[in-house]
Design an enzyme around this catalytic site. Structure first.
Site, short mmCIF file in Angstrom:
data_model
loop_
_atom_site.label_atom_id
_atom_site.label_comp_id
_atom_site.label_asym_id
_atom_site.label_seq_id
_atom_site.Cartn_x
_atom_site.Cartn_y
_atom_site.Cartn_z
N SER A 396 -9.85 -7.94 -2.19
CA SER A 396 -10.03 -9.12 -3.03
C SER A 396 -9.46 -10.36 -2.33
O SER A 396 -8.51 -10.24 -1.56
CB SER A 396 -9.28 -8.87 -4.35
OG SER A 396 -9.75 -9.73 -5.34
N TYR A 556 -9.71 -23.54 -10.94
CA TYR A 556 -9.97 -24.51 -9.86
C TYR A 556 -11.18 -25.36 -10.26
O TYR A 556 -11.72 -25.20 -11.36
CB TYR A 556 -10.12 -23.77 -8.52
CG TYR A 556 -8.84 -23.03 -8.18
CD1 TYR A 556 -7.65 -23.75 -8.00
CD2 TYR A 556 -8.78 -21.64 -8.10
CE1 TYR A 556 -6.45 -23.10 -7.74
CE2 TYR A 556 -7.58 -20.99 -7.84
CZ TYR A 556 -6.42 -21.72 -7.66
OH TYR A 556 -5.23 -21.07 -7.43
C1 LIG Z 1 -1.08 -13.26 -3.04
C2 LIG Z 1 -2.35 -13.43 -3.82
C3 LIG Z 1 -3.21 -14.46 -3.51
C4 LIG Z 1 -4.42 -14.62 -4.21
N1 LIG Z 1 -5.32 -15.57 -3.83
C5 LIG Z 1 -6.56 -15.61 -4.39
C6 LIG Z 1 -7.58 -16.45 -3.89
O1 LIG Z 1 -7.41 -17.15 -2.89
N2 LIG Z 1 -8.78 -16.46 -4.53
C7 LIG Z 1 -9.02 -15.68 -5.60
O2 LIG Z 1 -10.12 -15.71 -6.16
N3 LIG Z 1 -8.08 -14.85 -6.08
C8 LIG Z 1 -6.87 -14.78 -5.50
N4 LIG Z 1 -5.94 -13.88 -5.94
C9 LIG Z 1 -6.30 -12.99 -7.07
C10 LIG Z 1 -6.81 -11.64 -6.55
O3 LIG Z 1 -8.00 -11.78 -5.80
C11 LIG Z 1 -7.05 -10.67 -7.71
O4 LIG Z 1 -8.07 -11.19 -8.53
C12 LIG Z 1 -5.82 -10.42 -8.54
O5 LIG Z 1 -4.66 -10.28 -7.71
C13 LIG Z 1 -5.96 -9.17 -9.41
O6 LIG Z 1 -6.21 -8.03 -8.62
P1 LIG Z 1 -5.07 -6.91 -8.31
O7 LIG Z 1 -4.57 -6.43 -9.63
O8 LIG Z 1 -5.79 -5.86 -7.52
O9 LIG Z 1 -3.98 -7.58 -7.52
C14 LIG Z 1 -4.73 -13.73 -5.27
C15 LIG Z 1 -3.83 -12.70 -5.58
C16 LIG Z 1 -2.68 -12.53 -4.87
C17 LIG Z 1 -1.77 -11.38 -5.21
#
Ligand SMILES: Cc1cc2nc3c(=O)[nH]c(=O)nc-3n(C[C@H](O)[C@H](O)[C@H](O)COP(=O)(O)O)c2cc1C
Ligand SMILES: Cc1cc2nc3c(=O)[nH]c(=O)nc-3n(C[C@H](O)[C@H](O)[C@H](O)COP(=O)(O)OP(=O)(O)OC[C@H]3O[C@@H](n4cnc5c(N)ncnc54)[C@H](O)[C@@H]3O)c2cc1C
Length: 756
Positions: A396, A556
């Site tokens: 992701s 955003y």
């Molecule tokens: C460190 C970090 C940076 C992130 N940056 C973005 C990003 O640039 N764009 C985006 O759409 N989501 C971003 N996210 C959200 C993740 O893509 C994801 O949707 C969210 O962490 C939930 O998934 P997970 O439970 O597997 O962590 C970020 C998440 C984390 C932890």
């Protein structure tokens, strides 16, 4: 100690038994407004795993209950003329009346003063009691008398159901799915003694109204059910017992104990009947409260607090499963067209507690029939336009806040490079910003200078040269959430005075109270931003990315156009969803026009703002439909982060139902994301058809090789390990010696390969 128990249902009676057992000197009075033989409903079902607690708590009641249990292990799903069976589940059921009789007799035998046909006095009149127990069910009067203290929330759900019985004894837990001209009607049925089965009929409120059931007398509506399920009932009758068409109400309370008053069972919490846990939860509450008194003596406050501390997490977890299950039945109409076996698998895994692996253990043959492919579901390929992804795992997008003037550097090469070697089918970049003021922080990466294109090209080339992952670019603009600090220096906090840049947004509305006030965009600003997206898109194509994702989520710029919380414009770019979607769609059209036709273009959205009056799942479905019409190939379905006022319902794969709904209602591929962390979850989501891809973010920070390791755990060999790492591709067995011998063997293989 003097105890007043309001309500002689399973919770109140079982507590009385256990308290009289552990504290025979206590004076315990149960007020039950009904007569001893009164009992609503028919049978109740327990799953096998839940019974050990009761066996230990009071072997006498347990053996009496167990003697009368009807047991079975199959679940049959009857749908469109065929039945699908899944075995190995393990259920026990008993008539509610019989259960209550056993509990009543045991409570009385142990010296509880059980007063039938006696409405309880008001709480204020129970001052004589050291402990007042509100075990008076979902409509608890004890709770209602103290709403300020307990702070209940009552969530009235969207389906109507009626609890009926039949004299047909089913040999399994049965789901009968009937389709009417006004929607789906389902029956949940199971045997509970040698002569009867429970038969609960349920449907969406909308269907219930259109069918005119609300205007019929209950008996007529039961006759209607009999006709609808005539095949299922094969000539047998349906019986009602104080039965009514009701909406299930999920009860939650901020507190379960206040001073010497404590709530137990349905008074404190309810869990939808489709996961069959209400009676079990009520009786387990009684065990926990009685055991707390065993530990804390007469200290009512300590005992009730310990009871709540122990039970709350367990109950909330069950309520989350029940919520997923009830929502599944509320939306059943969207699944009935699924292929028979996939529909059955989807139904069985609806609460997210039963998974692909659970089902494989319970009934491997059933799972093989659902997914005959020898590859686990997560390792089946997916084609999006000209791009063939080798599997369903996506790294992701994750902002690393480590770019310099927008240029991704060595950190990005190593970070994304490592993940590209880790086996995922698609590795997404962080949000690549379309301009310098479109960055979130000064550390965010961009695609607005020539050097950005070559820096990204270096990363993409590495990924393409090593490992089999496709690489996707996420392109976005920060809007009103821009000009803030690096994540680890204060998320969403504006930069130090003097360092901030002007932020733009659909309307002059701040994100948080400390955020900068954005400038509302003019039409000219929109044209500039649209062109910046187009230019970033061209840069991404030039850098060789395989897939483009437009970031329309998380508050955003494009997301804030969609959200009624952030977009207060009164021109053609604000107001109705069509107007709020206008600018994001203009950007999509412009990007699609320059993005290579054989490469897929996706959009990430926040399916809900998690606030009243915000963007919601209905709008998400409508917007996804527009995205599809505008050439979007896949919707990456996230949620929230649009306003700090949000109240998200976090939990295991909590956003997946939004992806599921969009996939089925719009007919567009989706990516599920959010708290998906095990390969079992991914296999379940893919096999049930809830999404086409699963994106994992934090798990990939923990383990860049997440997919390779998932393959090893599943003993699936056909993933692409980089040749340099292949010697490590076998999971060493546990135990030092075995690790050593395994490594020695591997070294031998390497040596042999080098010098045969
Ligand atoms: C460190 C970090 C940076 C992130 N940056 C973005 C990003 O640039 N764009 C985006 O759409 N989501 C971003 N996210 C959200 C993740 O893509 C994801 O949707 C969210 O962490 C939930 O998934 P997970 O439970 O597997 O962590 C970020 C998440 C984390 C932890
Ligand atoms: C359709 C349906 C199907 C279900 N199926 C299952 C199932 O298969 N498995 C399962 O485990 N659970 C099932 N449940 C849930 C289960 O019935 C409840 O969770 C369980 O009964 C809760 O027990 P309780 O003692 O907390 O409340 P209740 O059983 O509701 O008992 C409360 C008691 O308090 C009495 N009372 C209320 N107010 C007063 C008052 N002022 N004075 C005196 N007495 C009062 C009532 O008469 C009642 O006897 C089902 C529920 C429904 C609605």
């Amino acid at each position: 100690m003097r105890i007043a128990v309001v309500g002689g249902g399973p919770a109140g009676l079982y507590l009385s038994i256990l308290m009289r057992k552990i504290r025979p000197e206590c004076e315990l009075t149960v007020f039950e407004r009904g007569a001893a033989s009164d009992a609503f409903g028919f049978g109740v079902v327990f799953s096998d795993e839940t019974l050990t607690v009761f066996e230990h708590a009071d072997p006498e009641t347990y053996s009496q209950i167990a003697e009368r249990f009807t047991r079975w292990s199959d679940i049959d799903i009857h749908h469109r003329g065929s039945a699908t069976t899944s075995g190995g589940h393990g259920f026990s059921a008993i008539g509610r009346r019989e259960l209550l009789r056993i509990l009543q007799e045991r409570a009385v035998a142990l010296g509880a003063d059980v007063r039938f046909s006696t409405p309880a006095p008001a709480v204020a009149e129970l001052g004589w009691a050291d402990l007042i127990v509100g075990a008076d069910g979902a409509s608890s009067a004890v709770r209602s008398a103290m709403t300020r203290d307990f702070v209940p929330s009552l969530d009235r759900r969207r389906c109507r159901y009626i609890w009926l019985g039949t004299d047909l004894v089913f040999e399994a837990f049965k789901f009968f799915i009937a389709e009417t001209e006004h929607g789906v009607v389902q029956a949940h049925a199971y045997p509970y003694d040698e002569g009867m089965s429970t038969f609960i009929v349920e449907m969406h409120e909308r269907t219930w109204k259109r069918l005119g059931l609300g205007e019929m007398a209950v008996d007529d509506s039961v006759a209607w059910c009999l006709e609808l399920f005539a095949d299922a009932l094969s000539g047998h009758r349906l019986y009602s017992n104080k039965s009514r068409w009701i909406n299930f109400v999920t009860v939650r309370n901020r507190r379960w104990c206040v001073e010497n008053v404590v709530l137990l069972g349905d008074a404190a919490h309810t869990a939808h009947f489709s996961i069959g846990s209400g009676t079990k939860l009520a009786m387990e509450d009684a065990v926990a409260l009685a055991w707390a008194f065993r530990s804390f003596g007469d200290d009512v406050f300590a005992a009730t607090a310990a009871y709540e501390a122990e039970r709350r997490p367990i109950v909330e977890s069950t309520q989350r499963a029940a919520q997923a299950s009830l929502e599944w039945f509320e939306g059943i109409g969207r699944y009935v067209d699924q292929e028979r076996l996939q529909f059955a698998f989807n139904l069985l895994t609806r609460s997210r507690r039963v998974t692909y692996d659970n089902l494989r253990l319970r009934d491997p043959e059933f799972v093989r029939s659902v997914h005959p492919d020898p590859r686990p579901p997560m390792f089946t390929p997916l084609r999006l336009r000209g791009l063939e992804l080798p599997n369903r795992v996506v790294v992701s997008p994750m902002d690393m806040y480590s770019a310099v003037e927008g240029t991704p550097g060595d950190f990005h090469l190593v970070h994304l490079g490592a993940r590209a070697l880790g086996g995922a089918g698609l590795v997404m970049t962080e949000m690549i910003c379309v301009s310098d003021i479109g960055r979130i922080t000064p550390g965010c990466a961009g695609m607005y200078r020539p050097e950005h294109v070559s820096a990204w090209a270096r990363i993409v080339e590495f990924a393409h040269a090593h490992g089999g992952a496709a690489v996707g670019a996420q392109i976005g603009h920060s809007g009103r959430k821009g000009s803030t600090r690096l994540m680890w220096e204060g998320m969403d906090e504006p930069l130090a005075a003097g360092q901030n840049w002007e932020v733009i947004a659909p309307s002059a509305v701040r994100y948080g109270t400390r955020s900068q006030l954005p400038r509302a965009m003019t039409r000219e600003d929109m044209e500039i931003v649209r062109d910046q997206f187009v230019s970033a898109c061209r840069g991404a194509a030039q850098a060789g990315f395989d897939l483009l994702e437009l970031h329309m989520a998380h508050g955003y710029l494009l997301s804030s156009f969609l959200s009624p919380v952030a977009n207060l414009r009164d021109d053609e770019y604000g107001g109705s969803l069509e107007c709020r979607a206008r600018f994001p769609l203009e950007v999509l059209d412009a990007c699609r026009a320059v993005w290579p036709a054989d490469k897929p273009l996706g959009v990430r959205i926040s399916a809900t703002d998690w606030v009243d009056g915000g963007f919601d799942p209905d709008q998400a479905v409508a917007f996804a439909r527009m995205l599809r019409e505008h050439g979007c190939d896949v919707v990456d379905v996230s949620s929230g982060q649009v306003t700090p006022m949000e109240k998200p319902a976090f939990g295991r794969s909590y956003q997946t139902p939004f992806a599921d709904r969009i996939r089925h209602e719009v007919g567009i591929p989706t990516i599920a994301v959010g708290a998906i962390s095990s390969y079992d979850d991914v296999n379940t989501i893919i096999a049930a058809g809830r999404a086409d891809l699963c994106a994992l973010a934090r798990p990939h920070l923990y383990d860049p090789n997440w997919t390779l390791h998932a393959a090893a755990e599943q003993e699936y060999d056909l993933v692409q390990w980089a040749p340099q790492y292949r010697a490590g591709s076998r999971k060493p067995p546990a135990g030092r010696d075995r690790v050593r011998s395994e490594l020695e063997r591997t070294f031998e293989e390497v040596a042999l390969a080098r010098d045969p």
